[in-house]
Design an enzyme around this catalytic site. Structure first.
Site, PDB file in Angstrom:
ATOM      1  N   ALA A 145      36.805  39.301  39.863  1.00  0.00           N
ATOM      2  CA  ALA A 145      38.171  39.836  39.738  1.00  0.00           C
ATOM      3  C   ALA A 145      38.092  41.356  39.650  1.00  0.00           C
ATOM      4  CB  ALA A 145      38.822  39.277  38.480  1.00  0.00           C
ATOM      5  N   GLY A 155      34.708  35.838  39.326  1.00  0.00           N
ATOM      6  CA  GLY A 155      35.692  35.158  40.175  1.00  0.00           C
ATOM      7  C   GLY A 155      35.139  34.864  41.557  1.00  0.00           C
ATOM      8  N   GLU A 179      33.517  31.715  41.230  1.00  0.00           N
ATOM      9  CA  GLU A 179      34.549  30.693  40.989  1.00  0.00           C
ATOM     10  C   GLU A 179      35.217  30.282  42.293  1.00  0.00           C
ATOM     11  OE1 GLU A 179      36.183  33.067  37.716  1.00  0.00           O
ATOM     12  OE2 GLU A 179      36.133  31.229  36.548  1.00  0.00           O
ATOM     13  N   GLU A 201      31.213  37.626  33.148  1.00  0.00           N
ATOM     14  CA  GLU A 201      32.440  37.964  32.437  1.00  0.00           C
ATOM     15  C   GLU A 201      32.196  38.406  30.991  1.00  0.00           C
ATOM     16  OE1 GLU A 201      32.092  35.590  34.595  1.00  0.00           O
ATOM     17  OE2 GLU A 201      33.908  35.249  35.738  1.00  0.00           O
TER      18      GLU A 201
END
Ligand code: T1G
Length: 690
Positions: free
Chosen positions: A61, A100, A103, A123
């Site tokens: 992200a 992300g 993910e 993260e």
């Protein structure tokens, strides 16, 4: 475009293309969703391949969006949409697939990685937990134990390791080609992770992961919350787990720890060759390097240069010193081999590759020479005068930790060639490099310092010429205040415990025992002649050194080490009590909060002096020095960032109280007064152009 779309036969290829790292920002999410839906609606398309560039899949992200209100599609929703797609989506992963990014790959039916792939969930390093389903999908794919290991440490995996634990399905030289060729029936038969059964519990793994995180990421919330989310997969529905993950992510995202860790993350990446310097100079040629002095520091610097792929020549004063240098290098190579950082072949070739000589011959082509000889001005001036001709085209650098580079430069016909490169011991491990710009250092020499830092993958921080530059100067001030607390009523254990409670891995006294009390003793002796008589001086540390208590290396220092482990020593307390009596100080109990406040205020005030004098460029640079060189807790964002959390007004008021008793010691830095008056912060302060 942030996502390119193309087709190949019955396959749609969605290529993430948002340089430099395919950070998953709103534009990328929106375009990815639109292309996905178009591919699903196209009857000619049977499979969808998600890929990035040859160098990077996706960095995760966009950390810059953390402070912004979330924009749709939210990543967890997009991940779910990919996973639920009526046509199989395959991840063809080159380079980093992090956070992300991984993910997105976990939402795919199949994952194929190239040899240059790195797969991780970092993260927690940013102070959050994965927020797009990894805490619920990963345990269902690889099991709770391996998922705990990945998520609570944040460490990325190489492809082979990822394959071995079932995170990916194949490692291929060309993942895209493999994805195009993958059997469609196999893809369609693959069950969705969201519908996979609960993985078996693994309580022991949970205990170990939490203990390890508490040790390695002291005081940080995210790793513990991540462990909770992963462990709940053993007995919680996927939907409930996803809800819990979202709540945890959103609450952590705005936490002080997350904001502080993001600050450091971006400060590290901003610590590069300054833009003005890039404009003013060409990249430096640094292939041939030399290190003068093969002692502990010199050998470690030489080792770092070699391991960065540079040619290295170590110069010593005579054959026996050269032999000592060679054995120091051999020790470093052996340590690398033992820790699995080097193969036997790499170990052997490094030791034959690094030249060690007892002469100044063959330096004529050298690009940069770094001296790491005895900390004596006359020795260094004589050495640089010799180097000026022995290495006529080299940038000259001193590794001195405090000597005046301007005075050193006076020994040179061309002082513009000289700068300071202050490495921190162990030089091949510590990331911090203070790049000391002397008054006549040329832009070319400065550029060489920054470019070398980049090659060594170190964090460079520019500093002016002052005693102790940035880090040692702040640290000296902190220790001075700590010693005054000893005189006033505290003992080393209380001070160490107070600073550990603040978040340091080690307190100031156990740290001194580790590095040796004689280092700061030499500094105090050097400063004695110019010390302000109105500045309080505590003799405790001097008496410790005079009695041979230099720390671990002598078996006793502030603590005893000669009976196994670190133990308090009544003799130290007796010495402290005696000094308090001699100073006529009535001892008192000093609470932990006061210890923390006193030491932090001393450091903050010194940092403000340094910034105000123009010796450091920004609060962020102060933060990098203190986090990367002196163990300041990373999750507090660094010293200046922490000062901003306290606020300049409050700092000024506290300093004023202290200055009332000790005006010299606690002379308030003008910058603190300025920020308190203007309501400004270190973060927003920039040095007015001089
Ligand atoms: N967001 C925004 N910018 C980023 C970024 C990120 N995640 N990662 C890197 N950059 C910028 C960086 O600031 C620099 O900018 C440039 O890219 C090059 O970076 C929902 C919430 C990917 C291994 O923590 O580890 O996903 O200085 O110098 O050495 O669960 O960047 O050029 O202007 O580091 O080649 C999790 C962090 C996010 C990965 C590349 N992901 N990045 O290394 O380049 S949270 C991370 C890295 C998340 C989800 C959660 C590295 C890299 P500038 P660089 P590099």
């Amino acid at each position: 475009m942030a996502v390119d779309f193309e087709t190949s036969g019955s396959a749609a290829i969605l290529r993430l293309n948002r340089p430099p790292v395919n950070a998953i920002a709103a534009d990328l999410r929106q375009q990815l969703q639109a292309h996905l839906r178009a591919a699903l609606a196209d009857p000619k398309i049977e499979r969808i391949i998600l890929t990035g560039s040859e160098k990077i899949f996706a960095a995760g992200a966009d950390a810059a969006e953390f402070d912004a209100p979330p924009i749709e599609p939210h990543l967890p929703d997009l991940v779910a949409e990919i996973e639920q797609s009526s046509k199989p989506v395959i991840a063809a992963i080159y380079g980093a697939a992090l956070g992300g990014g991984l993910e997105l790959a976990l939402a795919c039916r199949w994952r194929i990685a190239a040899p240059n792939a790195r797969l991780g969930l970092p993260e927690v390093i940013l102070g959050v937990v994965p927020g797009a389903g990894a805490t619920q999908r990963l345990p269902r794919l690889i099991g709770i134990g391996p998922a705990l290991q990945m998520v609570t440490t944040g460490k990325p995996l190489a492809p082979q390791k990822a394959l071995s634990i079932g995170l990916i399905d194949a490692v291929e030289a060309d993942p895209l080609a493999a994805a195009l060729a993958q059997d469609l029936a196999t893809l369609l038969a693959r069950p969705l992770l969201a519908e996979a059964p609960n993985p078996p519990a693994d309580k022991q793994a949970g205990i170990e992961a939490r203990q390890s995180a508490a040790r390695k990421m002291r005081g940080q919330d995210a790793p513990q919350r991540a462990a909770d989310l992963i462990e709940m997969t053993s007995d919680t529905s996927f939907a409930d787990g996803i809800k819990a993950e979202r709540e945890a992510f959103l609450s952590l995202r705005q936490s002080p720890q997350c904001r502080a860790l993001r600050h450091i993350f971006f400060a590290e990446r901003a610590a590069r060759t300054p833009g003005w310097l890039k404009k003013a100079t060409q990249p430096a040629s640094l292939q041939k390097t030399a290190v003068i002095g093969g002692g502990t520091m010199g050998a470690a610097i030489a080792w770092a240069l070699d391991q960065a792929g540079l040619e290295v020549c170590v110069v010593e004063m005579d054959e026996s010193a050269a032999e000592r240098a060679s054995s120091n290098l051999a020790r470093l190579a052996a340590a690398g081999l033992k820790r699995g950082l080097l193969s036997q072949e790499a170990h052997d070739s490094a030791l034959t590759r690094i030249i060690v000589q007892a002469s100044f011959e063959n330096l004529a082509e050298t690009d940069i020479v770094i001296e790491a000889v005895f900390e004596d001005m006359a020795v260094k001036k004589e050495l640089f005068a010799k180097l000026e001709t022995a290495a006529p085209s080299a940038v000259l650098a001193s590794n001195t930790s405090y000597l005046d580079i301007d005075e050193m430069a006076s020994a040179l016909a061309d002082p513009s060639r000289l700068l300071g490169l202050h490495f921190f011991s162990p030089a091949h491990i510590m990331k911090l490099l203070e790049v000391v710009r002397a008054s006549q250092t040329s832009d070319l020499a400065l550029r060489a310092g920054f470019d070398l830092a980049e090659k060594l993958r170190k964090t460079p921080v520019i500093t002016g010429v002052c005693d102790g530059f940035i880090g040692n100067r702040i640290n000296f001030r902190m220790r001075e205040s700590a010693d005054i607390l000893l005189l006033s009523g505290s003992i080393p254990t209380e001070i160490d415990e107070a600073m550990r409670a603040f978040g340091y891995a080690m307190g100031p006294y156990e740290t001194q025992d580790m590095s040796g009390l004689d280092i700061s003793w030499a500094t105090r002796k050097r400063k004695a002649a110019t010390r302000d008589p109105n500045r309080p001086y505590v003799k405790i540390a001097d008496r410790m050194c005079e009695s041979g208590r230099l720390g671990r290396k002598t078996g006793t220092g502030w603590y005893r080490y000669d009976m196994g482990g670190q133990m308090e020593d009544p003799m130290v307390e007796d010495l402290i009590l005696e000094e308090s009596r001699l100073a006529g100080v009535e001892r008192r109990v000093i609470p932990e909060a006061e210890i923390q406040e006193t030491l932090l205020l001393a450091m903050i005030n010194e940092a403000a002096h340094i910034l105000g004098e123009g010796m450091a460029a920004s609060g962020a640079d102060i933060d990098l020095v203190m986090v990367h060189g002196f163990g300041f807790p990373r999750w507090r964002g660094g010293l200046a960032w922490h000062a901003d959390q306290i606020g300049a007004k409050s700092i000024h008021a506290s300093l004023k109280k202290l200055a009332a008793d000790e005006p010299v010691l606690w002379e308030i830095a003008p910058l603190i007064t300025e920020l308190a008056a203007s309501g400004g912060s270190f973060a927003s302060w920039t040095k007015s152009p001089s």
